[in-house]
Design an enzyme around this catalytic site. Structure first.
Site, mmCIF file in Angstrom:
data_model
loop_
_atom_site.group_PDB
_atom_site.id
_atom_site.type_symbol
_atom_site.label_atom_id
_atom_site.label_comp_id
_atom_site.label_asym_id
_atom_site.label_seq_id
_atom_site.Cartn_x
_atom_site.Cartn_y
_atom_site.Cartn_z
ATOM 1 N N GLU A 55 44.846 40.873 38.210
ATOM 2 C CA GLU A 55 43.093 42.363 37.552
ATOM 3 C C GLU A 55 42.565 43.977 38.503
ATOM 4 O OE1 GLU A 55 42.651 38.082 37.129
ATOM 5 O OE2 GLU A 55 42.639 39.034 39.181
ATOM 6 N N CYS A 85 36.986 39.351 42.068
ATOM 7 C CA CYS A 85 38.018 40.609 39.760
ATOM 8 C C CYS A 85 36.426 40.256 39.773
ATOM 9 C CB CYS A 85 39.143 39.703 39.828
ATOM 10 S SG CYS A 85 40.733 39.538 40.653
#
Length: 153
Positions: A55, A85
């Site tokens: 991510e 993330c």
């Protein structure tokens, strides 16, 4: 649902790319208005990075966006995002996260759901990819999620 599967297939391609590079098979794409604007995969091993989860790599590759742009996005990840993330996703106000699976690892989903829509596709392909990797590389997996030992606990 068809769009979710279409974009998740792209995230899976990123995960497989990471695995082929010798890294951890997690992939992500960032979608705005039905178009992929960023893609990435876990590159902690490849780049000797402390933070390049899929991510994070995806957000970096999307480039600098305005706050209003992030609010029109959905981020797709083959695995439930970790605390780091999730923090980035929440910081930028991305309102939707679609995950491939959360059986092999579950990030702070209860917390996330307070501020965004979380959709779990629970795809066997994503789960099998991670299960195979965890079995083959338990120590690397444990390192990636900040745990010690071979079990990842």
């Amino acid at each position: 649902m068809d769009d979710h599967l279409k974009f998740m297939r792209e995230a899976v391609k990123e995960a497989r790319r990471g695995l082929a590079e010798g890294g951890i098979p997690i992939g992500s794409v960032l979608v705005r208005d039905g178009r992929i604007i960023g893609r990435g995969h876990n590159r902690r091993v490849q780049k000797k990075s402390a933070i390049l989860h899929a991510e994070m790599d995806c957000l970096e590759n999307a480039g600098r966006l305005k706050a209003a742009d992030y609010r029109r996005c959905t981020i797709y990840s083959t695995l439930s995002p970790c605390h780091m993330c999730t923090g980035a996703i929440l910081l930028y106000g991305i309102p939707r996260v679609v995950i491939g699976e959360n059986r092999t690892f579950k990030g702070p989903e209860a917390y996330s759901r307070r501020r965004l829509k979380l959709i779990n596709l629970d795809l066997a392909e994503c789960r099998e990819l991670m299960e195979g990797f965890i079995k083959a590389s338990p120590e690397l997996w444990s390192e990636d999620i900040g745990k010690s030992g071979k079990s990842g606990k």
